[in-house]
Design an enzyme around this catalytic site. Structure first.
Site, PDB file in Angstrom:
ATOM      1  N   HIS A 121       0.865  -0.862   0.191  1.00  0.00           N
ATOM      2  CA  HIS A 121       0.234  -0.342   0.050  1.00  0.00           C
ATOM      3  C   HIS A 121       1.027   1.445   0.174  1.00  0.00           C
ATOM      4  O   HIS A 121       1.844   1.275   0.115  1.00  0.00           O
ATOM      5  CB  HIS A 121      -0.733  -0.643   0.633  1.00  0.00           C
ATOM      6  CG  HIS A 121      -1.723   1.006   1.287  1.00  0.00           C
ATOM      7  ND1 HIS A 121      -1.869   2.787   1.934  1.00  0.00           N
ATOM      8  CD2 HIS A 121      -3.540   0.841   1.688  1.00  0.00           C
ATOM      9  CE1 HIS A 121      -3.048   2.861   2.048  1.00  0.00           C
ATOM     10  NE2 HIS A 121      -3.795   2.291   1.170  1.00  0.00           N
ATOM     11  N   ASP A 198       2.370  -4.212   8.160  1.00  0.00           N
ATOM     12  CA  ASP A 198       0.958  -3.045   7.528  1.00  0.00           C
ATOM     13  C   ASP A 198       0.209  -4.552   7.884  1.00  0.00           C
ATOM     14  O   ASP A 198       0.360  -5.144   7.206  1.00  0.00           O
ATOM     15  CB  ASP A 198       1.295  -2.996   6.411  1.00  0.00           C
ATOM     16  CG  ASP A 198       0.361  -2.631   5.953  1.00  0.00           C
ATOM     17  OD1 ASP A 198      -1.212  -2.179   7.102  1.00  0.00           O
ATOM     18  OD2 ASP A 198      -0.005  -1.766   5.068  1.00  0.00           O
ATOM     19  N   GLN A 201      -5.119  -5.124   6.621  1.00  0.00           N
ATOM     20  CA  GLN A 201      -6.008  -6.839   6.296  1.00  0.00           C
ATOM     21  C   GLN A 201      -5.261  -7.676   7.172  1.00  0.00           C
ATOM     22  O   GLN A 201      -6.998  -8.322   7.106  1.00  0.00           O
ATOM     23  CB  GLN A 201      -5.686  -6.932   4.457  1.00  0.00           C
ATOM     24  CG  GLN A 201      -5.737  -5.308   3.940  1.00  0.00           C
ATOM     25  CD  GLN A 201      -6.796  -4.889   4.204  1.00  0.00           C
ATOM     26  OE1 GLN A 201      -8.801  -5.721   4.172  1.00  0.00           O
ATOM     27  NE2 GLN A 201      -6.959  -3.706   3.479  1.00  0.00           N
ATOM     28  N   LYS A 224     -10.594  -0.771  10.199  1.00  0.00           N
ATOM     29  CA  LYS A 224     -10.949  -2.397   9.189  1.00  0.00           C
ATOM     30  C   LYS A 224     -10.873  -3.794  10.335  1.00  0.00           C
ATOM     31  O   LYS A 224     -11.275  -4.769   9.785  1.00  0.00           O
ATOM     32  CB  LYS A 224      -9.191  -1.887   8.778  1.00  0.00           C
ATOM     33  CG  LYS A 224      -8.905  -1.331   7.906  1.00  0.00           C
ATOM     34  CD  LYS A 224      -9.448  -1.192   6.443  1.00  0.00           C
ATOM     35  CE  LYS A 224      -9.137  -0.001   5.818  1.00  0.00           C
ATOM     36  NZ  LYS A 224      -7.882  -0.653   4.855  1.00  0.00           N
ATOM     37  N   CYS A 362      -5.242   2.253  -3.384  1.00  0.00           N
ATOM     38  CA  CYS A 362      -3.229   2.822  -3.014  1.00  0.00           C
ATOM     39  C   CYS A 362      -2.351   1.810  -3.179  1.00  0.00           C
ATOM     40  O   CYS A 362      -1.296   1.431  -2.560  1.00  0.00           O
ATOM     41  CB  CYS A 362      -3.666   3.057  -1.605  1.00  0.00           C
ATOM     42  SG  CYS A 362      -4.584   4.075  -1.036  1.00  0.00           S
TER      43      CYS A 362
END
Length: 405
Positions: A121, A198, A201, A224, A362
């Site tokens: 991302h 990261d 998700q 999220k 993104c």
């Protein structure tokens, strides 16, 4: 046979009662909020609204207890060793910027290398750009295989260049592919690198145990994970958090200020400048406490069943280019209708009350490599149903027929 009850799960979201006609498949962008979260936020504003930490009155002290209890709850949720390892911020983007800025002024030196992957991302690319060129740090990128997975052979070879930091996504926000995070973290650590994950998700996909994973940093956004927008978590090992130069200055993050100098506060406060999103943090804790009432393995099994049905249905629709793999997939399917712009496909689906996302998600460098204008992304959550799958497949079939007529 799954035992997860999607009807009970879905029934806890007021959105679906108010909008029964919509099929919501934009969950990778943001998830809906259960009543438990909405109630927690409303209750704070209606009953306990006050600033935290330094107020002398009882309202402030009560707000502080709620806020710090949220830190304890979230630390327990990910099995953090120490509560001060939970840093509240505005989301994964802010957390990644804090890490990149903070390391660039302490750990990283001119000539050092940072390693990311081609799936990242923008939030895990741009923060490194902002500082790498200025301070003479090299950014390396792990390429993808032909089936759009991170090339693990290339990853191992790039580790031989001894990057100081390795930063990558747990789950691709574009394709839904789940990385072998534990293995990659261990390889990076063996190469002497600091590891940054990261988890925007990944946090909702599976149970996270940060001590078992042993990554140095793991970040995510509350929205999220069924929580409010505008807040999130930067988890880090204590010694490394203490090495980060704060990106923001003022307020709670200092212990002493003179015109000639400032002294930083202890963790977690040194990385939490200014008034935090108190209600958002309380709502985020409500989300994780609510989510723990459900069995994450049963949820994964249920989502896998929806994904299998969706892929099966896609195979019956001509003219599709499917980018996502059904293997090691967290519930995201990205595709294109051959010869058509993804924005047109997404608009036709929206006209049939199917909410998806069309664009580059993104991840512009990824789509530049793929030589694509973008793609249409369908992302599933446990409150989606088999009827949602059938409706979205019918809507996509209609869109294809209209566009290719």
């Amino acid at each position: 046979m799954h035992t997860f009850d999607p009807v009970n799960f879905r029934g806890q979201f007021e959105f679906f009662l108010q909008n029964p006609g919509w099929v919501y498949l934009d969950n990778a962008a943001t998830m809906h909020k259960p009543r438990a979260v909405v109630s927690a936020v409303n209750d704070f504003y209606q009953r306990s609204n006050s600033n935290v930490h330094r107020g002398a009155h009882n309202l402030s002290q009560h707000a502080t207890r709620l806020f710090e209890q949220a830190r304890d709850d979230i630390a327990a949720f990910i099995n953090a060793k120490e509560r001060q390892q939970i840093i509240f911020c505005s989301g994964a983007t802010a957390a990644l910027n804090q890490i990149a800025y903070g390391l660039m002024h302490t750990v990283l030196q001119p000539g050092d290398r940072v390693l990311i992957t081609a799936l990242e991302h923008h939030a895990n690319i741009v923060p490194w750009h902002l500082h790498c060129v200025r301070f003479g740090v090299q950014l390396d990128v792990v390429p993808l295989t032909n089936d759009y997975q991170v090339d693990q052979t290339a990853f191992a070879q790039l580790l031989e260049k001894k990057p100081k930091v390795v930063s990558f996504s747990h789950v691709s926000n574009v394709l839904g592919h789940v990385q072998p995070v534990a293995e990659m973290v261990q390889l990076a650590k063996n190469a002497g690198a600091i590891t940054v994950i990261d988890g925007a998700q990944g946090i909702v996909h599976e149970k996270l145990d940060v001590q078992a994973l042993d990554a140095d940093f793991y970040v995510w956004s509350s929205h999220k994970l069924y929580g409010p927008t505008g807040t999130g978590v930067l988890y880090g090992k204590t010694a490394l958090l203490e090495q980060l130069t704060p990106i923001y200055g003022g307020g709670e993050m200092i212990s002493e200020v003179q015109f000639s100098h400032s002294l930083f506060n202890i963790l977690p406060f040194r990385l939490e400048a200014g008034t935090p999103d108190i209600a958002g943090v309380i709502g985020m804790a409500a989300a994780v406490n609510w989510l723990q009432k459900f069995n994450i393995d049963e949820i994964k099994e249920y989502k896998a069943m929806l994904l299998k049905q969706f892929f099966s249905g896609l195979s019956q629709i001509p003219g599709l280019d499917i980018l996502s793999s059904p293997v090691h997939n967290a519930g995201i399917v990205t595709l294109n209708v051959q010869g058509e712009h993804p924005a047109d496909v997404a608009e036709l689906l929206s006209q049939q009350a199917v909410a998806v996302r069309g664009g580059q998600h993104c991840a512009m460098p990824l789509f530049n490599q793929l030589k694509l204008a973008g793609a249409v992304r369908f992302s599933f959550a446990p409150y989606n149903t088999e009827a949602d799958v059938a409706t979205s497949l019918h809507a996509l079939t209609q869109a294809v027929e209209i566009l290719t007529a």
